[in-house]
Design an enzyme around this catalytic site. Sequence first.
Site, PDB file in Angstrom:
ATOM      1  N   THR A  32       0.854  -1.202   0.000  1.00  0.00           N
ATOM      2  CA  THR A  32       0.000   0.000   0.000  1.00  0.00           C
ATOM      3  C   THR A  32       0.886   1.247   0.000  1.00  0.00           C
ATOM      4  O   THR A  32       1.956   1.252   0.613  1.00  0.00           O
ATOM      5  CB  THR A  32      -0.883  -0.015   1.259  1.00  0.00           C
ATOM      6  OG1 THR A  32      -1.740  -1.154   1.191  1.00  0.00           O
ATOM      7  CG2 THR A  32      -1.747   1.240   1.355  1.00  0.00           C
ATOM      8  N   GLY A  33       0.388   2.304  -0.660  1.00  0.00           N
ATOM      9  CA  GLY A  33       1.113   3.577  -0.636  1.00  0.00           C
ATOM     10  C   GLY A  33       1.422   4.047  -2.043  1.00  0.00           C
ATOM     11  O   GLY A  33       1.106   3.372  -3.033  1.00  0.00           O
ATOM     12  N   SER A  34       2.083   5.184  -2.144  1.00  0.00           N
ATOM     13  CA  SER A  34       2.311   5.779  -3.462  1.00  0.00           C
ATOM     14  C   SER A  34       3.295   4.942  -4.288  1.00  0.00           C
ATOM     15  O   SER A  34       3.126   4.811  -5.508  1.00  0.00           O
ATOM     16  CB  SER A  34       2.810   7.211  -3.316  1.00  0.00           C
ATOM     17  OG  SER A  34       3.974   7.258  -2.508  1.00  0.00           O
ATOM     18  N   GLY A  86       6.275  -0.802  -0.245  1.00  0.00           N
ATOM     19  CA  GLY A  86       7.140   0.300   0.157  1.00  0.00           C
ATOM     20  C   GLY A  86       7.424   0.265   1.643  1.00  0.00           C
ATOM     21  O   GLY A  86       7.106  -0.704   2.339  1.00  0.00           O
ATOM     22  N   GLY A  99       3.508   1.587   7.787  1.00  0.00           N
ATOM     23  CA  GLY A  99       2.219   1.973   8.364  1.00  0.00           C
ATOM     24  C   GLY A  99       1.886   3.441   8.231  1.00  0.00           C
ATOM     25  O   GLY A  99       0.884   3.899   8.761  1.00  0.00           O
ATOM     26  N   GLY A 101       0.664   4.736   5.810  1.00  0.00           N
ATOM     27  CA  GLY A 101      -0.667   4.745   5.190  1.00  0.00           C
ATOM     28  C   GLY A 101      -1.704   4.014   6.026  1.00  0.00           C
ATOM     29  O   GLY A 101      -2.858   3.889   5.604  1.00  0.00           O
ATOM     30  N   GLU A 107      -0.479  -5.567   5.847  1.00  0.00           N
ATOM     31  CA  GLU A 107       0.846  -5.668   5.219  1.00  0.00           C
ATOM     32  C   GLU A 107       1.692  -6.714   5.940  1.00  0.00           C
ATOM     33  O   GLU A 107       2.380  -7.528   5.317  1.00  0.00           O
ATOM     34  CB  GLU A 107       1.542  -4.309   5.264  1.00  0.00           C
ATOM     35  CG  GLU A 107       0.894  -3.268   4.361  1.00  0.00           C
ATOM     36  CD  GLU A 107       1.446  -1.868   4.530  1.00  0.00           C
ATOM     37  OE1 GLU A 107       1.222  -1.061   3.624  1.00  0.00           O
ATOM     38  OE2 GLU A 107       2.076  -1.569   5.554  1.00  0.00           O
ATOM     39  N   LYS A 125      14.336   7.071   2.316  1.00  0.00           N
ATOM     40  CA  LYS A 125      13.808   6.187   3.365  1.00  0.00           C
ATOM     41  C   LYS A 125      14.905   5.408   4.103  1.00  0.00           C
ATOM     42  O   LYS A 125      14.621   4.736   5.095  1.00  0.00           O
ATOM     43  CB  LYS A 125      12.821   5.173   2.749  1.00  0.00           C
ATOM     44  CG  LYS A 125      11.721   5.767   1.864  1.00  0.00           C
ATOM     45  CD  LYS A 125      10.726   6.547   2.671  1.00  0.00           C
ATOM     46  CE  LYS A 125       9.548   7.058   1.862  1.00  0.00           C
ATOM     47  NZ  LYS A 125       8.616   6.058   1.373  1.00  0.00           N
TER      48      LYS A 125
HETATM   49  C1  5RP Z   1       1.495   1.975   4.138  1.00  0.00           C
HETATM   50  C2  5RP Z   1       2.967   1.812   4.155  1.00  0.00           C
HETATM   51  C3  5RP Z   1       3.726   2.361   2.990  1.00  0.00           C
HETATM   52  O1  5RP Z   1       4.488   1.347   2.429  1.00  0.00           O
HETATM   53  C4  5RP Z   1       4.627   3.461   3.470  1.00  0.00           C
HETATM   54  O2  5RP Z   1       3.849   4.433   4.152  1.00  0.00           O
HETATM   55  C5  5RP Z   1       5.378   4.122   2.306  1.00  0.00           C
HETATM   56  O3  5RP Z   1       4.482   4.832   1.511  1.00  0.00           O
HETATM   57  P1  5RP Z   1       4.940   5.610   0.208  1.00  0.00           P
HETATM   58  O4  5RP Z   1       5.337   4.595  -0.807  1.00  0.00           O
HETATM   59  O5  5RP Z   1       3.696   6.391  -0.184  1.00  0.00           O
HETATM   60  O6  5RP Z   1       6.075   6.538   0.573  1.00  0.00           O
HETATM   61  O7  5RP Z   1       3.557   1.232   5.024  1.00  0.00           O
HETATM   62  O8  5RP Z   1       0.918   1.497   5.322  1.00  0.00           O
END
Ligand code: 5RP
Length: 225
Positions: A32-34, A86, A99, A101, A107, A125
């Site tokens: 989940t996430g961008s 991600g 987390g 998101g 996950e 990151k």
């Molecule tokens: C969602 C997550 C995502 O993997 C994490 O927040 C990274 O998000 P993004 O790819 O938007 O930077 O753990 O629960």
Amino acid sequence: MDQNAMKQQVAERAAEYIEAYLEPDMIVGVGTGSTANLFIDCLAAHKHRFDGALASSEETRRRLEEHKIPVYDLNTVAKLPFYIDGADEVNPYLHLIKGGGGALTREKIIASVADTFICIVDESKCVDLLGHFPLPIEVIPMARSSVARALVELGGRPVYREGFVTDNGNIILDVHDLEILEPRLLESKINDLVGVVTCGLFAHRGADVLLVATPDGVQEVDASS
Ligand code: 5RP
């Protein structure tokens, strides 16, 4: 190169990574996430070469379905060769904070059954010490205050994520000011608190492969190396 371009680059690399392994009966686990969303868009180009996907959130389910990729219930899936997701932070041991998101529990469940967890991030990151990013904890609503007090005892500063309900109907506490020297120990301690569903530390089951986008290209790190 900006952060979005790096996310796109690493999403494409993850799709290339698994492409060689795709089989007609294969299910792919999707985070989940961008960054995961960009991965889904890349994966869609190969959708006729695998059976379907496991989604770690309702948001991911919707995006997969928009691409007409069948989404399965984990209870009907016996084998999951790959999970791609991600992260909010990753350390050199491929322990993660996830987390941001709010999808951490699903996950973590999917990661736990995957043969290979491929984590896809841009270089922002990567950290030496986890904890600068507030650690998300999914909590049963009635235990919000008792868990928050216990988290203060553990040295953190929990902040209630206002107006957010997880896909499982729970709340999130984001814990600030943690210097996570022993990720596995802290993960166990937090998960042991009554009322915690799970915490966003992925140390007992970290990533197996890390793909990191940098301005000079994507680097691959294996947990075994
Ligand atoms: C969602 C997550 C995502 O993997 C994490 O927040 C990274 O998000 P993004 O790819 O938007 O930077 O753990 O629960």
